[in-house]
Scaffold this motif. Sequence first.
Motif, short mmCIF file in Angstrom:
data_model
loop_
_atom_site.label_atom_id
_atom_site.label_comp_id
_atom_site.label_asym_id
_atom_site.label_seq_id
_atom_site.Cartn_x
_atom_site.Cartn_y
_atom_site.Cartn_z
N LEU A 90 30.53 17.58 6.94
CA LEU A 90 31.89 18.11 6.79
C LEU A 90 32.86 17.40 7.72
O LEU A 90 34.04 17.30 7.44
CB LEU A 90 31.92 19.62 7.06
N ALA A 91 32.35 16.93 8.85
CA ALA A 91 33.20 16.27 9.85
C ALA A 91 32.58 14.95 10.24
O ALA A 91 32.05 14.81 11.33
CB ALA A 91 33.36 17.17 11.07
N PRO A 92 32.61 13.95 9.35
CA PRO A 92 31.98 12.68 9.68
C PRO A 92 32.71 11.99 10.83
O PRO A 92 33.89 12.25 11.04
CB PRO A 92 32.10 11.87 8.39
N VAL A 151 34.22 18.28 -1.28
CA VAL A 151 33.04 19.13 -1.13
C VAL A 151 32.96 20.04 -2.36
O VAL A 151 33.92 20.74 -2.68
CB VAL A 151 33.13 19.98 0.16
N VAL A 152 31.84 19.98 -3.04
CA VAL A 152 31.61 20.90 -4.16
C VAL A 152 30.56 21.92 -3.74
O VAL A 152 29.45 21.55 -3.34
CB VAL A 152 31.15 20.15 -5.43
N VAL A 153 30.95 23.18 -3.80
CA VAL A 153 30.03 24.27 -3.46
C VAL A 153 29.56 24.88 -4.78
O VAL A 153 30.38 25.22 -5.64
CB VAL A 153 30.73 25.34 -2.60
N ILE A 154 28.26 24.99 -4.94
CA ILE A 154 27.72 25.59 -6.15
C ILE A 154 27.23 26.99 -5.79
O ILE A 154 26.30 27.16 -5.00
CB ILE A 154 26.57 24.75 -6.73
N GLY A 155 27.90 27.99 -6.36
CA GLY A 155 27.55 29.38 -6.07
C GLY A 155 28.56 30.02 -5.14
O GLY A 155 28.76 29.56 -4.02
N ALA A 156 29.23 31.09 -5.61
CA ALA A 156 30.26 31.75 -4.82
C ALA A 156 29.74 33.06 -4.24
O ALA A 156 30.35 34.11 -4.38
CB ALA A 156 31.51 31.99 -5.67
N GLY A 157 28.59 32.99 -3.59
CA GLY A 157 28.07 34.14 -2.84
C GLY A 157 28.50 34.03 -1.38
O GLY A 157 29.37 33.21 -1.04
N GLY A 160 39.50 20.28 6.61
CA GLY A 160 40.42 19.47 5.82
C GLY A 160 39.79 18.87 4.58
O GLY A 160 40.39 17.99 3.95
N CYS A 161 38.61 19.33 4.23
CA CYS A 161 37.97 18.82 3.01
C CYS A 161 38.68 19.39 1.78
O CYS A 161 39.32 20.44 1.84
CB CYS A 161 36.50 19.24 2.97
N ARG A 162 38.52 18.68 0.64
CA ARG A 162 38.99 19.22 -0.64
C ARG A 162 37.83 19.94 -1.28
O ARG A 162 36.81 19.34 -1.61
CB ARG A 162 39.49 18.08 -1.53
#
Lengths: 106, 432
Positions: B147-149, B161-167, B181-183
């Motif tokens: 997330l913070a390279p 950043v793609v998150v799979i699953g909204a739990g 600051g990621c999209r």
Amino acid sequence: MPTTIIAVDRDGTRHSLVWDEDQTLMETLRDNDLPVLASCGGTASCATCHVYLEEPVAARLGERSADEAELLADAEGFRECGSRLSCQIGHDAAHDGILVELAPEG
Amino acid sequence: MRENIQTASPAVVIVGSGHAGVGVAAGLRSRGWEGRIVLIDAEGQLPYERPPLSKDLLVPGAPAEPVPMRKESWFESRGIERVHGTAASIDRGRREVRLADGRALHYVKLILATGSTPRRLTVPGADLDGVLMLKTLPDARRLAAELAPSSDTAQDAARHVVVIGAGYIGLEVAAAAAKHGCRVTVLEFQDRVMSRVTSEPVSRFFEGLHGRAGTEFRFGAAVTALEGTRSPDGAGRVEWVVTADGARHRADVVVAGIGVIPEQGLAADAGLEASDGILVDAGGRTSDPDIYAAGDATRFASLYDGASQRLECIQNARAQAEAIAADITGQAPPAPEVPWFWTVQHGVRLQTAGVRHPDDDVLLRGDPANGKFSVIYLRGGRVAAVDTVGSLADFNAGKKLVAQRATIDPSLAADPSLPLDQAIAPLEPAAL
């Protein structure tokens, strides 16, 4: 000099405990086998580490955070002055010798 | 850490060093158990708190070290032996746990506190670099680094950043990524966030919170593939997430938060009853009188309605641990605390007492527009669960109402100016 406190159990038993510098008051109570549930692990999410402090000690800590105030407001045996979440109290050498009383469970 | 296992000396052996495992060890000592206690820990480090892994440890300026569950000196002073290793099998006849490295430990009582593992993506491309899950401290460190390279690799463009699953996990990761600051795009198969654990008003409130931070949601999204450019040896890094509707979502990092699977293999291989969780009774007992199980790995009947359930929460791990410690030392188990759960996203806390069912009646208390409200779940007119959002004022009262299976007057309970416990009222005759 280690910081020493007196913890008073719910049955009135007094325990003399050493409060390590890298621990909160809750952790010190828990790690010395006082019956503090502290079920949220010290994140001010429950009120199961509720203790009573003596008035001058509580005054020294300043205002409670919003979370702490909301959790304590309807906690069993709440006292306007003296009720605190022990997980929110960091080590301070100025607390040497203080009396900490466990509040009722529930 | 001690490695000199005295195989001939009987001991309570605990597999797993999460809240359940450490809880049994702590409970045994505080209840006067004087025999050996051996804690088998696969990670080989001081047991630590897991909730911060998806919260404080991911945000900018995160502390480098996790919060230890107990200090090293606590384990030493209580004579709780920590063994670094992976339990591979149980020989119930010989009462032995065998470790993957061949060592064997004899037990008088065995506790399986094996926890759970994140469900893996099974679509093509799930093996690409940059596809992550979150359960352990190493997972959290890897994710935080993604997330913070470091500045020399970050370039100027924000990372996708793609998150799979909204739990809980997916949304906590989404919030942390947004802070970096990621999209952020969240793909969720259901039609709202946290649909398994909460009701529509709470879901929409949190969706709005994330939306205002720039996070985009795609509901009804079924991931069909992950794509990336592979080198001839097959290695490659994720670049796209493809969904069933044909959409392609740009991804430098993919995080899957699609639930967990109970770690029951050790139990099932030993012939213990297990079915989506090691089956235990209210005392944490398995079908073998010398073997107990506790925590995320277990399945048991709800104390409230008898329904078969797994509970992924610290409260349950600790309550089962206490029950087991009491049973082994021949003492009465304490009454368990009401199950409760919490998440923090963009600084707003959702805390739930009790376990909601999808068909519960839903009573809104307060206005979500104010950022502070509660939802009360009624089953047969009785309080089954309470969600509190942005305020903890109703939490303890809610916990008590759930514990009492209290009946309430809905019109009084809906008025946030009245304390919640003042809404207790006899059931309307029509509801009886």
